[in-house]
Write an enzyme that holds these catalytic residues in place. Structure first.
Site, PDB file in Angstrom:
ATOM      1  N   GLU A  59      40.456  62.587  22.069  1.00  0.00           N
ATOM      2  CA  GLU A  59      40.063  61.031  21.546  1.00  0.00           C
ATOM      3  C   GLU A  59      39.437  60.514  22.731  1.00  0.00           C
ATOM      4  O   GLU A  59      40.342  59.969  23.615  1.00  0.00           O
ATOM      5  CB  GLU A  59      40.811  60.175  20.888  1.00  0.00           C
ATOM      6  CG  GLU A  59      40.349  59.000  20.205  1.00  0.00           C
ATOM      7  CD  GLU A  59      41.294  58.510  19.308  1.00  0.00           C
ATOM      8  OE1 GLU A  59      41.047  57.594  18.297  1.00  0.00           O
ATOM      9  OE2 GLU A  59      42.414  58.245  19.848  1.00  0.00           O
ATOM     10  N   GLY A 101      54.211  40.747  24.262  1.00  0.00           N
ATOM     11  CA  GLY A 101      54.828  41.438  25.177  1.00  0.00           C
ATOM     12  C   GLY A 101      54.359  42.946  25.053  1.00  0.00           C
ATOM     13  O   GLY A 101      53.124  43.234  24.242  1.00  0.00           O
ATOM     14  N   ASP A 102      54.771  43.713  25.902  1.00  0.00           N
ATOM     15  CA  ASP A 102      54.277  45.339  26.088  1.00  0.00           C
ATOM     16  C   ASP A 102      55.230  46.007  25.364  1.00  0.00           C
ATOM     17  O   ASP A 102      56.143  45.575  24.449  1.00  0.00           O
ATOM     18  CB  ASP A 102      54.144  45.438  27.358  1.00  0.00           C
ATOM     19  CG  ASP A 102      55.354  45.449  28.161  1.00  0.00           C
ATOM     20  OD1 ASP A 102      56.573  45.386  27.701  1.00  0.00           O
ATOM     21  OD2 ASP A 102      55.535  45.453  29.296  1.00  0.00           O
ATOM     22  N   GLY A 103      55.192  47.488  25.358  1.00  0.00           N
ATOM     23  CA  GLY A 103      56.011  48.167  24.625  1.00  0.00           C
ATOM     24  C   GLY A 103      57.296  48.282  25.104  1.00  0.00           C
ATOM     25  O   GLY A 103      58.136  48.237  24.273  1.00  0.00           O
ATOM     26  N   PRO A 104      57.667  48.373  26.442  1.00  0.00           N
ATOM     27  CA  PRO A 104      58.842  48.440  26.914  1.00  0.00           C
ATOM     28  C   PRO A 104      59.738  47.124  26.644  1.00  0.00           C
ATOM     29  O   PRO A 104      60.792  47.268  26.059  1.00  0.00           O
ATOM     30  CB  PRO A 104      58.876  48.779  28.263  1.00  0.00           C
ATOM     31  CG  PRO A 104      57.627  49.519  28.583  1.00  0.00           C
ATOM     32  CD  PRO A 104      56.525  48.784  27.559  1.00  0.00           C
ATOM     33  N   GLY A 105      59.032  46.256  26.740  1.00  0.00           N
ATOM     34  CA  GLY A 105      59.693  44.807  26.555  1.00  0.00           C
ATOM     35  C   GLY A 105      59.938  44.479  25.134  1.00  0.00           C
ATOM     36  O   GLY A 105      60.997  43.931  24.638  1.00  0.00           O
ATOM     37  N   VAL A 106      58.989  44.594  24.375  1.00  0.00           N
ATOM     38  CA  VAL A 106      59.343  44.227  22.908  1.00  0.00           C
ATOM     39  C   VAL A 106      58.966  45.387  21.766  1.00  0.00           C
ATOM     40  O   VAL A 106      59.925  45.461  20.840  1.00  0.00           O
ATOM     41  CB  VAL A 106      58.028  43.364  22.494  1.00  0.00           C
ATOM     42  CG1 VAL A 106      58.260  42.872  21.309  1.00  0.00           C
ATOM     43  CG2 VAL A 106      58.120  41.951  23.585  1.00  0.00           C
ATOM     44  N   GLY A 107      58.201  46.162  22.183  1.00  0.00           N
ATOM     45  CA  GLY A 107      58.151  47.355  21.173  1.00  0.00           C
ATOM     46  C   GLY A 107      59.210  48.288  20.998  1.00  0.00           C
ATOM     47  O   GLY A 107      59.698  48.621  19.757  1.00  0.00           O
ATOM     48  N   CYS A 141      39.388  54.069  15.927  1.00  0.00           N
ATOM     49  CA  CYS A 141      40.010  55.431  15.806  1.00  0.00           C
ATOM     50  C   CYS A 141      39.284  56.237  14.670  1.00  0.00           C
ATOM     51  O   CYS A 141      39.331  57.525  14.687  1.00  0.00           O
ATOM     52  CB  CYS A 141      41.370  55.085  15.259  1.00  0.00           C
ATOM     53  SG  CYS A 141      41.386  53.647  14.050  1.00  0.00           S
ATOM     54  N   LYS A 164      54.057  42.088  16.880  1.00  0.00           N
ATOM     55  CA  LYS A 164      53.816  42.126  18.602  1.00  0.00           C
ATOM     56  C   LYS A 164      52.146  42.569  18.456  1.00  0.00           C
ATOM     57  O   LYS A 164      51.845  43.817  18.292  1.00  0.00           O
ATOM     58  CB  LYS A 164      54.738  43.018  19.006  1.00  0.00           C
ATOM     59  CG  LYS A 164      54.536  43.031  20.432  1.00  0.00           C
ATOM     60  CD  LYS A 164      55.127  44.313  21.224  1.00  0.00           C
ATOM     61  CE  LYS A 164      53.742  45.185  21.310  1.00  0.00           C
ATOM     62  NZ  LYS A 164      52.801  44.789  22.211  1.00  0.00           N
ATOM     63  N   GLU A 166      49.364  54.635  12.005  1.00  0.00           N
ATOM     64  CA  GLU A 166      48.056  55.305  11.886  1.00  0.00           C
ATOM     65  C   GLU A 166      47.716  55.229  13.142  1.00  0.00           C
ATOM     66  O   GLU A 166      47.501  54.286  14.017  1.00  0.00           O
ATOM     67  CB  GLU A 166      47.118  54.003  11.280  1.00  0.00           C
ATOM     68  CG  GLU A 166      45.728  54.205  10.776  1.00  0.00           C
ATOM     69  CD  GLU A 166      44.835  54.024  12.089  1.00  0.00           C
ATOM     70  OE1 GLU A 166      44.412  54.655  12.827  1.00  0.00           O
ATOM     71  OE2 GLU A 166      44.316  52.711  12.004  1.00  0.00           O
TER      72      GLU A 166
END
Length: 478
Positions: free
Chosen positions: A378, A201-207, A279, A170, A245
């Protein structure tokens, strides 16, 4: 206008389970530049099933067979370099020279390294009468960020392929175009159906469905600490391996020697690369307290030479990735001013003449103390903080006074002293005088993560260790 409304699942480009989409914004123009399908739990289920079905045959392939595939990917990747570079510039604002240079070159370097490691990797080892075998962990989920979208895909996908795993990727919804082309590269190179799968997709939908899925054996994530914590929480009930990471606030200790001014300038240029959206960026420059004024002057001169503008042109720095990121960086620059840091150059607002696009002024703060927000959070933008130290012990104490531990840097002519300082920095990788090595592990201490990528260490993330006792029993009578 790019339009990507299909996912790569089971070796085919297939329609998603729903008609939902999201729009991608070009950060240089603030205009919509593409539409991508938004995945759901149903798409995750389908991709996981495909990966699970492919695992038995792919995990049984030989090293020679996997090397042949990786080399086919290398050839196809080389053919698509121009397309990939253009996508990076459009989706996340990387200047053309950076996108077509280091951003694309990094992937080729990681692919070449994966081939070299695979040729020499010991998947089995005999210990007396026993055998220790390293076997592919299984089906892997990979969630990657927008800042180095191609290389952060590469350091997950290539080791997973090399070790015999199958996977679902993803990419970030902010920079999906390069991930889409990457999938096209793998398909054209002949990756067997189901071995590699792509869902946008995004975090809620796929992550979240990926993290929670009981048929996924391992999840590799690169991104924010907040998201990393959420993924680990969601994955915990299935006891899958989670490799992360995460963020960084890396120290750059400049030793007190004749190369000081040059090292300040190098540190500025390194910090501002990729608009500060790295990062492991050397965001905290530590200098002898008595040379703070000299450091500030050298940093100002270097920062003011950095050209900012349209990333399709000949500039050193483009925009940050989004309006939300722009607002975050602006707020933190203002916080630095409010907390009393000396603004050397840059500051809030867009650079002169750039009224459209998420452009940030290359900004340098001096006289920073390690309790200031700009020294602890950060920022993920082109903002350098300069802190003073009294002696080396003080420099080490400042460097290690952070919740992060991803990277560190030491610059100085005295190599023995630089080595001694590097050994004392609590971070996953420390670079002396711009040292760089594809074969060395990359990852963090503390809140910077818990896994390692790059080189042979990256292979270990995708392997389980099996002990076979009595494999070669000795003759008790002899």
């Amino acid at each position: 206008m790019r339009d990507h409304r299909k996912f790569y699942i089971g070796g085919q480009w297939v329609a998603p389970a729903t008609a939902q989409t999201f729009e991608v914004v070009n950060p240089a123009t603030e205009q919509i530049c593409g539409t991508v399908a938004a995945g759901s739990a149903q798409d995750v289920d389908r991709a996981v099933a495909a990966a699970r079905a492919a695992f038995g045959s792919w995990s049984a392939t030989t090293v020679a067979e996997r090397l042949t595939l990786l080399r086919a990917i290398a050839a196809e990747y080389d053919r698509r370099r121009g397309d990939l570079a253009a996508a990076l510039t459009e989706e996340m604002g990387a200047p053309a020279a950076l996108a077509g240079g280091f951003q694309v070159d990094l992937v080729a370097g990681h692919l070449d390294t994966a081939c070299t490691v695979l040729e020499n990797f010991a998947f089995t080892e005999e210990l007396g009468g026993s055998m220790v075998a390293k076997e592919p962990i299984g089906v892997c989920a990979m969630i990657t960020p927008w800042n180095w979208p191609l290389s952060l895909i590469a350091v997950k996908v290539f080791p997973a392929l090399a070790t015999g795993c199958t996977m679902i990727l993803k990419p970030s919804e902010k920079s999906p175009f390069s991930g889409q082309i990457f999938a096209e590269v793998l398909a054209a190179a002949g990756v067997p159906p189901g071995v590699f799968n792509l869902i946008h997709g995004d975090g809620p939908g796929v992550g979240v469905p990926l993290s929670a899925h009981p048929d996924i054996d391992m999840i590799s994530f690169t991104g924010s600490v907040r998201a990393g914590i959420d993924i680990a929480r969601t994955a915990a009930p299935t006891v899958k391996r989670v490799s992360q990471e995460l963020g960084g606030k890396s120290p750059n200790i400049l030793l007190d020697d004749a190369d000081f001014a040059d090292n300040v300038a190098k540190g500025v240029v390194s910090m501002m690369g990729n608009s500060g959206q790295t990062c492991s960026a050397p965001s905290r420059m530590l200098v002898p307290a008595g040379r703070m004024s000299e450091a500030a002057a050298a940093a100002r001169a270097a920062a003011e030479q950095i050209t900012v503008g349209d990333p399709t042109g000949e500039v050193a720095m483009g925009p940050v990735v989004s309006g939300a990121q722009f607002d975050k960086v602006q707020a933190l620059i203002q916080k630095g001013i409010d907390e009393g840091a000396t603004l050397v150059t840059g500051g809030t607002g867009r650079p002169e003449g750039l009224d459209v696009g998420f452009y940030v002024k290359p900004t340098v703060f001096a006289d920073v103390t390690n309790d200031m927000t700009v020294a602890r959070e950060e920022i993920f933008g082109p903002v350098l903080t300069i802190l003073g130290y009294d002696d080396i012990d003080h420099a080490i104490a400042i460097a290690n006074d952070t919740e992060y531990g991803l990277a560190g840097f030491v610059a100085g002519a005295d190599l023995d002293q630089a080595r001694a300082v590097a050994r004392r920095i609590r971070a996953g990788s420390v670079s002396i005088n711009d040292g760089f090595d594809f074969a060395c592990p990359f990852g963090g201490y503390r809140k910077s993560g818990n896994g390692r990528e790059w080189g042979a260490s990256g292979f270990d993330e995708y392997l389980e260790t099996k002990a076979i006792l009595g494999y070669a029993p000795t003759d008790a009578s002899s």
